[in-house]
Design an enzyme around this catalytic site. Structure first.
Site, PDB file in Angstrom:
ATOM      1  N   ARG A  20       0.954  -1.178   0.058  1.00  0.00           N
ATOM      2  CA  ARG A  20       0.003  -0.007  -0.051  1.00  0.00           C
ATOM      3  C   ARG A  20       0.879   1.316   0.019  1.00  0.00           C
ATOM      4  NH1 ARG A  20      -5.099   0.156   1.758  1.00  0.00           N
ATOM      5  NH2 ARG A  20      -4.879  -1.752   3.105  1.00  0.00           N
ATOM      6  N   GLU A  43      -0.301  -8.524  -2.594  1.00  0.00           N
ATOM      7  CA  GLU A  43      -1.402  -8.025  -3.125  1.00  0.00           C
ATOM      8  C   GLU A  43      -1.120  -6.512  -3.280  1.00  0.00           C
ATOM      9  OE1 GLU A  43      -4.456  -6.354  -0.016  1.00  0.00           O
ATOM     10  OE2 GLU A  43      -4.098  -8.534   0.693  1.00  0.00           O
ATOM     11  N   THR A  72      -7.789  -4.447  -1.046  1.00  0.00           N
ATOM     12  CA  THR A  72      -9.046  -3.190  -0.773  1.00  0.00           C
ATOM     13  C   THR A  72      -9.929  -3.216  -2.004  1.00  0.00           C
ATOM     14  OG1 THR A  72      -6.853  -2.275   0.144  1.00  0.00           O
ATOM     15  CG2 THR A  72      -9.243  -0.859   0.217  1.00  0.00           C
ATOM     16  N   LYS A 132     -10.232 -13.055   5.720  1.00  0.00           N
ATOM     17  CA  LYS A 132      -9.431 -12.062   6.296  1.00  0.00           C
ATOM     18  C   LYS A 132      -9.975 -11.218   7.419  1.00  0.00           C
ATOM     19  CE  LYS A 132      -7.612  -7.508   5.024  1.00  0.00           C
ATOM     20  NZ  LYS A 132      -7.184  -6.569   3.965  1.00  0.00           N
ATOM     21  N   GLY A 161      -1.837  -4.781  11.440  1.00  0.00           N
ATOM     22  CA  GLY A 161      -0.928  -4.624  12.601  1.00  0.00           C
ATOM     23  C   GLY A 161      -0.410  -5.833  13.055  1.00  0.00           C
ATOM     24  N   GLY A 181       1.900  -5.875   6.102  1.00  0.00           N
ATOM     25  CA  GLY A 181       2.229  -4.717   5.104  1.00  0.00           C
ATOM     26  C   GLY A 181       3.410  -4.154   5.650  1.00  0.00           C
ATOM     27  N   SER A 182       3.570  -2.876   6.334  1.00  0.00           N
ATOM     28  CA  SER A 182       4.803  -2.275   6.381  1.00  0.00           C
ATOM     29  C   SER A 182       5.817  -3.091   7.443  1.00  0.00           C
ATOM     30  CB  SER A 182       4.340  -0.691   6.887  1.00  0.00           C
ATOM     31  OG  SER A 182       3.618  -0.919   8.012  1.00  0.00           O
TER      32      SER A 182
END
Length: 200
Positions: A20, A43, A72, A132, A161, A181-182
């Site tokens: 993202r 993704e 998303t 999910k 998270g 993610g990050s």
């Protein structure tokens, strides 16, 4: 590939990376770092500018070496656009029957967002290929083990998270994979490679 084969490939590594970003270039660079680090499933979030172009480009670059999906995806229109872009799977933060129907119509697995046992059952009734759990940070690994005690057939992917330190706990609790993610993708290529190696 059939839907079940794509699902197995997408979740086989037990990690589903999420890209993202605020730009196409950064998203592509992030995805490239992850793929170079050995991540085989990711993704591209549709909140990223030119996300569908990124999906198409990555699929052309990696071929069958990785499974690239769209994230998303919140309605039928974006689901169809993701299909046209070549996405191999669809992920949503919410539970929209039309996203599932659209994905399945074109042979793509769909992983909709759920946050309660009722939503999990409804998603499975609609044919969801995995669930999910979002946002995972609001729950914890115990949620997975408790829900799967009653619904052992629920294939749960905690997302939102999830940290590197917690990922093994989620898997031990019964999650089929962790969406990350990050926590996985931040940093330069060497940092991401080291982090991915440790995680895998």
């Amino acid at each position: 590939m059939y839907r079940w084969e794509i699902t197995r490939a997408a979740l086989g590594q037990r990690v589903l990376a999420i890209v993202r970003s605020d730009s196409y270039d950064h998203a592509h660079a992030t995805a490239d770092n992850l793929l170079s680090a050995g991540i085989t499933s990711l993704e591209i979030s549709l909140t990223t500018p030119f996300a569908l172009e990124a999906v198409t480009t990555l699929i052309r670059e990696v071929g069958d070496d990785a499974v690239i999906g769209a994230g998303t995806v919140i309605d039928a229109a974006s689901a169809r656009m993701a299909v046209d872009a070549g996405a191999r799977f669809l992920v949503s933060p919410s539970l929209d029957p039309e996203v599932i129907r659209t994905g399945h119509r074109y042979g793509l697995p769909v992983f909709p967002g759920v946050a309660t046992p009722t939503e999990a059952v409804h998603a499975m009734e609609l044919g969801a290929d995995a669930l999910k759990l979002f946002p995972a940070s609001a729950y914890g690994p115990r949620w997975v083990s408790d829900v799967r005690a009653a619904l052992p057939q629920a294939a749960v992917i905690p997302t939102g998270g999830v940290t590197l330190a917690e990922a093994p706990d989620w898997i031990a609790a019964g999650a089929v994979a962790c969406g990350m993610g990050s926590a996985l993708s931040e940093g330069d290529r060497d940092t991401v490679a080291k982090r991915a190696a440790e995680l895998l």
